[in-house]
Write a protein that holds these residues in place. Structure first.
Motif, mmCIF file in Angstrom:
data_model
loop_
_atom_site.group_PDB
_atom_site.id
_atom_site.type_symbol
_atom_site.label_atom_id
_atom_site.label_comp_id
_atom_site.label_asym_id
_atom_site.label_seq_id
_atom_site.Cartn_x
_atom_site.Cartn_y
_atom_site.Cartn_z
ATOM 1 N N ASN A 39 0.827 -1.214 0.000
ATOM 2 C CA ASN A 39 0.000 0.000 0.000
ATOM 3 C C ASN A 39 0.862 1.265 0.000
ATOM 4 O O ASN A 39 0.610 2.217 0.745
ATOM 5 N N GLY A 40 1.915 1.217 -0.798
ATOM 6 C CA GLY A 40 2.764 2.396 -0.971
ATOM 7 C C GLY A 40 3.863 2.548 0.056
ATOM 8 O O GLY A 40 4.684 3.461 -0.061
ATOM 9 N N ASP B 180 -0.121 -4.226 -10.034
ATOM 10 C CA ASP B 180 -1.280 -3.730 -10.793
ATOM 11 C C ASP B 180 -2.186 -4.814 -11.365
ATOM 12 O O ASP B 180 -3.034 -4.525 -12.205
ATOM 13 N N MET C 182 -11.774 -11.167 3.340
ATOM 14 C CA MET C 182 -12.214 -9.788 3.563
ATOM 15 C C MET C 182 -11.463 -8.768 2.707
ATOM 16 O O MET C 182 -11.706 -7.573 2.823
ATOM 17 N N GLU D 44 -0.907 -4.282 -3.175
ATOM 18 C CA GLU D 44 -1.985 -3.444 -2.645
ATOM 19 C C GLU D 44 -3.003 -4.357 -1.977
ATOM 20 O O GLU D 44 -3.430 -5.357 -2.571
ATOM 21 N N LEU D 45 -3.361 -4.002 -0.745
ATOM 22 C CA LEU D 45 -4.395 -4.748 -0.007
ATOM 23 C C LEU D 45 -5.537 -3.803 0.276
ATOM 24 O O LEU D 45 -5.315 -2.724 0.809
ATOM 25 N N LEU D 46 -6.735 -4.199 -0.057
ATOM 26 C CA LEU D 46 -7.886 -3.367 0.263
ATOM 27 C C LEU D 46 -8.979 -4.215 0.881
ATOM 28 O O LEU D 46 -9.290 -5.285 0.368
ATOM 29 N N TYR D 47 -9.531 -3.717 1.966
ATOM 30 C CA TYR D 47 -10.708 -4.379 2.507
ATOM 31 C C TYR D 47 -11.900 -4.065 1.618
ATOM 32 O O TYR D 47 -11.974 -3.003 0.996
ATOM 33 N N PHE D 48 -12.834 -4.995 1.588
ATOM 34 C CA PHE D 48 -14.049 -4.763 0.812
ATOM 35 C C PHE D 48 -14.809 -3.567 1.407
ATOM 36 O O PHE D 48 -14.760 -3.323 2.599
ATOM 37 N N MET D 49 -15.486 -2.886 0.530
ATOM 38 C CA MET D 49 -16.393 -1.824 0.969
ATOM 39 C C MET D 49 -17.782 -2.228 0.503
ATOM 40 O O MET D 49 -18.055 -2.280 -0.697
ATOM 41 N N GLY D 50 -18.623 -2.538 1.455
ATOM 42 C CA GLY D 50 -19.968 -2.974 1.104
ATOM 43 C C GLY D 50 -20.900 -2.841 2.279
ATOM 44 O O GLY D 50 -20.513 -2.452 3.376
ATOM 45 N N ILE E 247 -4.950 -7.777 -10.257
ATOM 46 C CA ILE E 247 -5.717 -8.371 -9.162
ATOM 47 C C ILE E 247 -5.495 -9.885 -9.153
ATOM 48 O O ILE E 247 -5.510 -10.536 -10.204
ATOM 49 N N SER F 257 -9.270 -7.628 -1.087
ATOM 50 C CA SER F 257 -8.821 -7.807 -2.471
ATOM 51 C C SER F 257 -7.326 -7.528 -2.481
ATOM 52 O O SER F 257 -6.838 -6.668 -1.740
ATOM 53 N N VAL F 258 -6.606 -8.253 -3.333
ATOM 54 C CA VAL F 258 -5.151 -8.107 -3.394
ATOM 55 C C VAL F 258 -4.726 -7.887 -4.841
ATOM 56 O O VAL F 258 -5.189 -8.583 -5.750
ATOM 57 N N GLU F 259 -3.859 -6.920 -4.989
ATOM 58 C CA GLU F 259 -3.294 -6.627 -6.304
ATOM 59 C C GLU F 259 -1.779 -6.726 -6.180
ATOM 60 O O GLU F 259 -1.206 -6.221 -5.212
#
Lengths: 155, 67
Positions: B6-7, B38, B31, B58-64, B40, B33-35
């Motif tokens: 994540n940078g 660039d 929980m 890059e790791l992002l938690y889902f937004m829902g 996924i 998404s991983v990229e």
């Protein structure tokens, strides 16, 4: 635990209208987006694609999420809030909203359209399933600017 | 080895996979998404994709949620 005195979120009227109009455009389905900014102040609204578009659910497109989060980082912006609509119910976090609240540092902003002529916007912090209402301040709004949890007329 | 997460520059074990990276950080794979660089990565491949020196993760938690 953060926020003994929960910080609020501030949005300019233009950003607020952009958010509400994006959500309204997708009714009766839910819609969603990201609020980016600094120090709790929104400087950019990112309308996002709901890949689970129904009147009772939203799920952001992960690919768009990556793009937006990287762009925010490049521009020095933080995740200030995550917004979505409740097309026919109250603007209070549902069980699913609480279960999927993975960003405790971000405000959860919900706009209810149960009265389509008078959308009602509310903001919360959700930390470990605990929901705390926080002020949503929209300076210059036709509602009660400066008070917590604005109830605003349609833009 | 060093990766970008994540940078941010982070160290991770040589031979680490996405699955082990998540496990070391107590992150539930279902929980996020991983990229990697660039692209996924499908969740079913988290234990197969080995990270390499200099990878950008890059790791992002889902937004829902929902009414």
């Amino acid at each position: 635990m953060e926020d003994e005195q929960p910080r609020g979120i501030e949005m300019g009227l233009e950003s607020f209208r952009e958010m509400v109009e994006h959500l309204r455009a997708h009714a009766p389905n839910e819609a969603c987006g990201i609020l980016a900014g600094r120090d709790g102040r929104v400087v950019r609204v990112y309308p996002m694609t709901n890949v689970e578009p129904t009147p009772y659910s939203y799920f952001m497109d992960p690919k768009e999420q990556f793009t937006v989060m990287k762009e925010m980082r490049k521009e020095g912006l933080s995740l200030v809030g995550i917004y979505h609509s409740h097309p026919a119910t109250t603007p209070y976090p549902s069980r699913k909203d609480r279960d999927l609240a993975f960003y405790p540092e971000a405000a959860t902003v919900i706009v209810s359209f149960r009265d389509p002529g008078e959308p009602e916007a509310r903001a919360y912090r959700i930390v470990e399933d605990r929901v705390t209402p926080i002020p949503l301040v929209v300076p210059g709004s036709p509602g009660r600017a400066g008070e917590k949890n604005e109830k605003l007329s349609a833009a | 080895m060093m990766i970008s997460l994540n940078g941010q520059k982070e160290t991770c074990d040589d031979g680490a996979t996405i699955a082990s990276l998540l496990q070391n950080r107590n992150i539930r794979p279902e929980m996020v998404s991983v990229e990697v660089n660039d692209t996924i990565v499908e969740r079913g491949r988290y234990d197969q994709v080995r990270l390499e020196e200099g990878d950008s993760v890059e790791l992002l938690y889902f937004m829902g949620g929902g009414a």
